[in-house]
Design an enzyme around this catalytic site. Structure first.
Site: not given
Length: 408
Positions: A264, A269, A273, A299
């Protein structure tokens, strides 16, 4: 007290029209196609019966035939509405088949055979009622206790319509004025009850489906499409109970994507994702359909397998290898896709919390051992409290929080 049949028919049509308008309004407001079908069917049927009742003497035979045909189309629309409600395509030939059959019967029979025409028409509507009941009954997700009204209402309607066929001349007046018979009075009363009962069933089905959709949404992770923590726990409790009754073991797996925070930080982000969605797809494709899996944290993912510890380790290795070989490439370069996995098995009836706590400790060992590996718990305690004390001691020695705190 005598009941005037035309008045009863008008009351029935007014009730049907009101209910039809209500169904059509809610169908448009909530964008439910089945309600639009049902509402339109009620309005068409009410308009057809009302015009035939009020203006029968002033209408031509051809126009009366057309109005009656529209009434049979409305019956076909009710059947098709139940098909649409269950996600099936409308049966357009079946929609007009009853009307065509009625027209053929009227063109073939003698003009004075009103009783026979009425009987044929009743049979056509009864067939549509039976088809509607069959479609409503086919909803397999409903329990028998909740499903019975969906079939009783149309079946009773069809039974009343079939009375002339079942009883023959017993219900026919001797003067041939079949329209003034006792059966017509019974049918006009039943028509009101059927209209109200059907709408009750419709809203019961829609309400049940809405509640189910909300429960499903509350149990699913919107990003990955897997169970969320709540949904995973609820589904696992049912599987554990089922396997316990059969005396079979279960095994829990906990997955933690390695260095996810750095992904990230380095790639954003959006890339994070994509990693989560990729891993979810890997888990679903690598496990069996009977295995449960879900996203229980940022996660972190978990799975429950109704199998032995040895079989679960093999499945975990399969997931680890598949994820390691499915790397993602972004604008800034390739992204490492590795995962650490903890596995813990237990005898039949082992609590989910105990399995997850043991698997979480094994996961911590996999992290300390270099990541991108599978570790199995060596032993499973007899109680959850003992395991909490054990993991708390390990966490204090290592300066980390107890692994179970992330799952409780």
């Amino acid at each position: 007290m005598s009941l005037d049949t035309p008045t009863l028919y008008l009351v029935a049509t007014m009730v049907a029209a009101l209910l039809g308008a209500m169904l059509l309004f809610f169908g448009r407001q909530e964008n439910i196609p089945a309600l639009k079908w049902w509402g339109t069917a009620y309005l068409l049927g009410a308009a057809s019966i009302a015009l035939c009742t009020l203006a029968r003497e002033s209408l031509s035979d051809l126009l009366l035939l057309a109005l009656n045909a529209i009434g049979f189309v409305a019956c076909g629309m009710v059947w098709n509405a139940s098909r649409v409600f269950h996600g099936r395509k409308p049966n357009l030939p079946g929609l007009v088949l009853g009307a065509l059959g009625w027209i053929a019967a009227v063109m073939t029979l003698a003009p004075d055979a009103s009783a026979m025409r009425m009987t044929i028409g009743s049979g056509i509507v009864a067939v549509y009622a039976a088809l509607t009941a069959r479609e409503l009954w086919s909803e397999r997700r409903r329990t028998l206790q909740k499903r019975w009204p969906t079939i009783v209402v149309p079946v009773l309607h069809g039974f009343v319509l079939m009375l002339p066929i079942l009883l023959g001349n017993l219900l026919r007046p001797h003067d041939g004025a079949f329209g003034s018979s006792a059966w017509v009075t019974v049918f006009s009363i039943e028509l009101v009850l059927y209209a109200v009962g059907t709408v009750f069933v419709i809203f019961m089905l829609v309400s049940e489906r809405t509640v189910t959709a909300h429960k499903t949404a509350a149990s699913m992770d919107p990003l990955t499409g897997m169970f969320n923590r709540r949904g995973f726990a609820e589904a696992c409790s049912r599987v554990i109970e089922r396997e316990a009754n059969a005396g079979r073991p279960v095994t829990a797996l906990i997955f933690d994507i390695d260095h996810f925070k750095s992904v990230n930080d380095r790639f954003g982000h959006a890339a994070g994702d994509e990693i989560l969605k990729l891993f979810a797809a890997v888990v679903i494709n690598s496990l069996r359909m009977s295995d449960l899996s879900g996203r229980i944290g940022g996660e972190e993912f978990a799975a429950l397998l109704p199998c032995s510890l040895e079989e679960a380790v093999v499945a975990a290795e399969r997931v680890r290898e598949a994820f390691a070989d499915s790397g993602i490439v972004v604008e800034d370069g390739p992204v490492d896709t590795t995962v650490s996995i903890g596995v813990a098995g237990g005898p039949a009836g082992t609590e989910l919390e105990v399995l997850l706590a043991a698997a979480d400790t094994a996961l911590y060992q996999a992290k300390r051992g270099g990541r991108n590996r599978v570790e199995a718990a060596e032993e499973l305690p007899l109680s959850l409290e003992n395991w909490r004390r054990k993991t708390a001691g390990v966490a204090r020695q290592s300066g980390q929080r107890p692994g179970f705190a992330r799952l409780a």
